[in-house]
Design an enzyme around this catalytic site. Structure first.
Site, PDB file in Angstrom:
ATOM      1  N   PRO A 133      44.037  33.441 -11.469  1.00 48.17           N
ATOM      2  CA  PRO A 133      42.653  32.976 -11.287  1.00 48.17           C
ATOM      3  C   PRO A 133      41.811  33.095 -12.560  1.00 48.17           C
ATOM      4  CG  PRO A 133      42.925  35.144 -10.307  1.00 48.17           C
ATOM      5  CD  PRO A 133      44.243  34.795 -10.955  1.00 48.17           C
ATOM      6  N   GLU A 134      42.459  33.258 -13.711  1.00 49.99           N
ATOM      7  CA  GLU A 134      41.713  33.473 -14.961  1.00 49.99           C
ATOM      8  C   GLU A 134      40.665  32.395 -15.225  1.00 49.99           C
ATOM      9  OE1 GLU A 134      44.871  34.165 -14.595  1.00 49.99           O
ATOM     10  OE2 GLU A 134      45.547  35.785 -15.899  1.00 49.99           O
ATOM     11  N   VAL A 135      41.077  31.104 -15.130  1.00 59.27           N
ATOM     12  CA  VAL A 135      40.116  30.054 -15.486  1.00 59.27           C
ATOM     13  C   VAL A 135      38.881  30.097 -14.592  1.00 59.27           C
ATOM     14  CG1 VAL A 135      41.695  28.419 -16.599  1.00 59.27           C
ATOM     15  CG2 VAL A 135      41.354  28.304 -14.120  1.00 59.27           C
TER      16      VAL A 135
ATOM     17  N   LEU B 121      37.329  32.570 -13.733  1.00 59.48           N
ATOM     18  CA  LEU B 121      36.437  33.599 -14.281  1.00 59.48           C
ATOM     19  C   LEU B 121      36.016  33.274 -15.715  1.00 59.48           C
ATOM     20  CD1 LEU B 121      38.459  36.661 -12.962  1.00 59.48           C
ATOM     21  CD2 LEU B 121      36.262  35.842 -12.098  1.00 59.48           C
TER      22      LEU B 121
END
Lengths: 252, 245
Positions: free
Chosen positions: A133-135, A137
């Site tokens: 889910p990096e993108v 954030l």
């Protein structure tokens, strides 16, 4: 007590991320202990009758909730240190001569999912949550991207990393991020034991030679890529946009 | 024959030649390239679609009839290569709605997509060697999208696969039961992507291009071009307009 525990039984060593109260999130301390554990394994690997299968798993409900970013918010140097430590750890795990199995007992998120993809095999259950889910954030999953590309190919990696969010164990299995799927969490131990038992019947030298060749084929041993990824990830993390989103998400 | 429209933060480019199953002409490819280059490079997502029942049936080979020396085929191949190349260089995410069919040149365009949605009955593949045409122009992009093993099979097998097989081999990322659901789902995915932090998406796309670059793209084009106007192609290509498609 070490946050990364090694237990050996015959040809099989289990490395447990032991920070259950933080869903095994990768802090500077946990990463330091993981480095220590992997160094110990690497040093012992040449000994006769050394374990030749490694199982990586998490204590408690989660496998690994990802980077412990709360502790490095607002401190760019510390963030780079954390990401660099993860980058170096991934190459170290990959270089181990023994076959590694990620036993994904629960959530494997971001860097945690990366740790799973670094292992030679990954096994999980249908309801586990995995993903990057990096993108979402405002962060760039640059350290883990090379491992995902090597695991599922560039096209699927692009889709997975850009879409972000999390997927079920079943979906992770369908796209090749996980190799073996159990229907429920209660089956995981039995299934993992079965796989590990089979792996342990392999000749240690044959497995090590094969793994070494595969590592050469897919560029796994090139530490410079993940180190560059750590710098990139840290630079994106340092932007006001990412810092603001992380503060909101982490309640910090 | 190329239509561009904005749906909020989604920039949609459509192949708009439904009566010919969106078969590509040199002019369409030139317009498509311009439309892609005109897309905003931040804060949006690109949705590439085809109007009507199918995404794209490939090159409009009937145009090649009038140019036995291969001028039309040459410009089709060069135009296709240019379109997929500029798609791959975008920093915004690209979603492709590939309902019904993505054949030959139409399948090649998928190589420029980040997220590809198709349907179970769709027909995808590169059945062009039977016409004396080499699909090598799209091999480098296909190898990046689905892996070199899948690329080899798809390029040499000379046939079509359905949507589920495309999903299994990495040529598509979602396969829906109904063709009519493909566009709404692709639009929904493009909206989700457009809502994500643009700088993180761009950094991730650029990084993936760096660590998993498309290689030999020009070699692919030249391999396809090398056969154009040759004896084999002149003998076999007329099958395209002598047999019903």
């Amino acid at each position: 007590m070490s946050l990364a525990t090694l237990t050996t039984s015959g040809p099989v060593t289990t490395l447990t991320l032991n920070r259950a109260d933080a869903r095994n999130a990768l802090s500077i301390d946990l990463l330091r202990d993981l480095h220590g554990a992997i160094d110990t394994l690497a040093a012992a690997a040449a000994a006769p009758n050394a374990p030749h299968v490694l199982v990586v798993t998490g204590a408690g409900k989660a496998f690994c909730a990802g980077m412990d970013l709360k502790a490095v918010l607002g401190n760019n140097d510390l963030a780079l240190e954390l990401l660099t430590s993860l980058a170096k750890l991934t190459v170290k795990v990959r270089m181990l001569p023994m076959v590694s199995v990620a036993k994904v007992n629960g959530a494997a998120i971001g860097g945690g999912c990366g740790l799973s993809c670094v292992c030679d095999l990954a096994i999980t259950h249908a309801d586990a949550k995995l993903g990057y889910p990096e993108v979402d954030l405002g962060v760039c999953p640059a350290v883990v991207a090379p491992w995902l590309v090597r695991k599922v190919g560039a096209g699927r990696a692009r889709k997975i990393l850009l879409i972000g969010g999390l997927m079920s164990g079943r979906e992770a299995h369908a796209c090749g991020m996980v190799d073996v799927l159990c229907e429920s969490a209660s089956d995981l131990d039995t299934k993992a034991d079965e796989i590990v038992k089979r792996l342990a019947t392999g000749g240690p030298q044959a497995l090590a030679a094969t793994k070494k060749l595969l590592n050469e084929l897919d560029g796994s041993l090139d530490e410079s890529i993940v180190l560059k990824g750590a710098k990139l990830s840290a630079s994106v993390l340092a932007t006001p946009d990412a810092q603001q989103r992380l503060r909101a998400k982490l309640g910090a | 024959m190329i239509r561009t429209q904005a749906h909020g933060d989604v920039w949609e480019i459509s192949l708009a030649r439904a009566e010919k199953r969106n078969a590509l002409t040199p002019e369409m490819l030139a317009s498509l390239k311009q439309a892609i280059l005109a897309a905003p490079n931040s804060g949006k997502a690109l949705l590439l679609s085809g109007e009507g029942a199918v995404f794209c049936a490939g090159f409009d080979l009937s145009l090649c009839k009038e140019s036995p020396e291969g001028e039309v085929m040459r410009s089709l191949l060069i135009g296709l290569h240019a379109c997929v190349t500029v798609l791959c260089e975008l920093d915004i995410p690209v979603v492709i709605a590939a309902q019904g069919a993505a054949i030959a040149g139409g399948c090649a365009v998928l190589g420029g997509g980040d997220v590809i949605v198709t349907n179970a009955d769709a027909k995808l593949g590169y059945p062009v060697a039977r016409l004396g045409v080499s699909p090598a122009v799209s091999a480098p992009f296909l190898a990046n999208l689905a892996g070199v093993g899948a690329a080899r099979v798809r390029q040499l097998e000379n046939g079509l696969i359905d949507g589920r097989t495309a999903l299994a081999c990495g040529l598509a990322h979602e396969c829906l039961d109904r063709a009519e659901d493909v566009h709404p789902r692709a639009l929904d995915l493009a909206r989700q992507l457009a809502a994500k932090p643009a700088s993180a998406l761009a950094a991730t796309k650029r990084w993936l291009r760096e660590i998993a670059p498309i290689t030999s793209a020009d070699d692919g084009l030249h391999a396809s071009l090398s056969l154009v106007g040759g004896e084999e192609e002149r003998r076999m290509l007329p099958f395209a307009w002598n047999t019903s498609r």
